[in-house]
Design a protein around this motif. Structure first.
Motif, PDB file in Angstrom:
ATOM      1  N   HIS A  94      31.749 -10.493  -1.062  1.00 21.02           N
ATOM      2  CA  HIS A  94      31.771 -11.953  -1.062  1.00 21.02           C
ATOM      3  C   HIS A  94      32.066 -12.482  -2.451  1.00 21.02           C
ATOM      4  N   TRP A 111      28.936 -11.947   7.974  1.00 20.17           N
ATOM      5  CA  TRP A 111      28.497 -11.325   6.723  1.00 20.17           C
ATOM      6  C   TRP A 111      29.372 -10.099   6.541  1.00 20.17           C
ATOM      7  N   GLY A 168      28.042 -17.161  12.459  1.00 18.44           N
ATOM      8  CA  GLY A 168      28.154 -16.715  11.076  1.00 18.44           C
ATOM      9  C   GLY A 168      28.696 -15.306  10.964  1.00 18.44           C
ATOM     10  N   ARG A 186      27.674  -5.862  -0.109  1.00 22.32           N
ATOM     11  CA  ARG A 186      28.120  -7.184   0.317  1.00 22.32           C
ATOM     12  C   ARG A 186      29.475  -7.468  -0.313  1.00 22.32           C
ATOM     13  N   LEU A 194      28.300 -18.190  -1.499  1.00 22.36           N
ATOM     14  CA  LEU A 194      27.071 -18.142  -0.710  1.00 22.36           C
ATOM     15  C   LEU A 194      26.093 -17.164  -1.345  1.00 22.36           C
ATOM     16  N   ALA A 195      24.831 -17.291  -1.016  1.00 21.55           N
ATOM     17  CA  ALA A 195      23.830 -16.312  -1.429  1.00 21.55           C
ATOM     18  C   ALA A 195      24.163 -14.977  -0.774  1.00 21.55           C
ATOM     19  N   TRP A 196      23.700 -13.885  -1.363  1.00 23.60           N
ATOM     20  CA  TRP A 196      24.040 -12.548  -0.862  1.00 23.60           C
ATOM     21  C   TRP A 196      23.603 -12.341   0.588  1.00 23.60           C
ATOM     22  N   ASP A 197      22.564 -13.029   1.012  1.00 27.48           N
ATOM     23  CA  ASP A 197      22.035 -12.828   2.367  1.00 27.48           C
ATOM     24  C   ASP A 197      22.349 -13.995   3.309  1.00 27.48           C
ATOM     25  N   GLU A 198      23.284 -14.830   2.931  1.00 29.02           N
ATOM     26  CA  GLU A 198      23.641 -16.000   3.733  1.00 29.02           C
ATOM     27  C   GLU A 198      24.916 -15.734   4.539  1.00 29.02           C
ATOM     28  N   LEU A 199      24.922 -16.137   5.792  1.00 26.93           N
ATOM     29  CA  LEU A 199      26.103 -15.971   6.634  1.00 26.93           C
ATOM     30  C   LEU A 199      27.101 -17.094   6.375  1.00 26.93           C
ATOM     31  N   ARG A 200      28.382 -16.748   6.403  1.00 25.71           N
ATOM     32  CA  ARG A 200      29.431 -17.770   6.281  1.00 25.71           C
ATOM     33  C   ARG A 200      29.673 -18.359   7.665  1.00 25.71           C
ATOM     34  N   THR A 201      29.430 -19.646   7.801  1.00 27.29           N
ATOM     35  CA  THR A 201      29.605 -20.317   9.094  1.00 27.29           C
ATOM     36  C   THR A 201      30.900 -21.115   9.162  1.00 27.29           C
TER      37      THR A 201
END
Length: 88
Positions: free
Chosen positions: A42, A80, A78, A40, A50-57
């Protein structure tokens, strides 16, 4: 990691025609084996981390961002960011 397929040989991903409209070229697509590891990419500390598994919207910020204009928060669009290798 498994081998990749060149853009010319890869099956057309959904939305490929829309992506080409935004300047993404056929040779910029690759299929990646699901047996490998993705890293990842980020921020880990910031007021926008963001959390490692969260998409940036929020976006678009970068060339390949799927967000519509104008720049802002776009739920449902989103991104990733990841890599198959880490270079120092």
């Amino acid at each position: 990691m498994g081998g990749s397929v060149s853009g010319a040989d890869a099956p057309a991903p959904s939305g490929r025609r829309r992506a080409s409209h935004h300047g993404i070229r056929d040779n910029e697509y690759a299929l990646i084996s699901t047996a490998g590891m993705l890293w990842r990419v980020h921020r880990t500390t910031s007021s926008h981390a963001l959390a490692w598994d969260e998409l940036r919207t929020y976006g678009p910020l970068l060339r390949f961002d799927p967000h519509p204009l104008p720049r802002g928060d776009h739920p449902g669009h989103g991104v990733w960011c990841g890599a198959t290798d880490v270079h120092g």
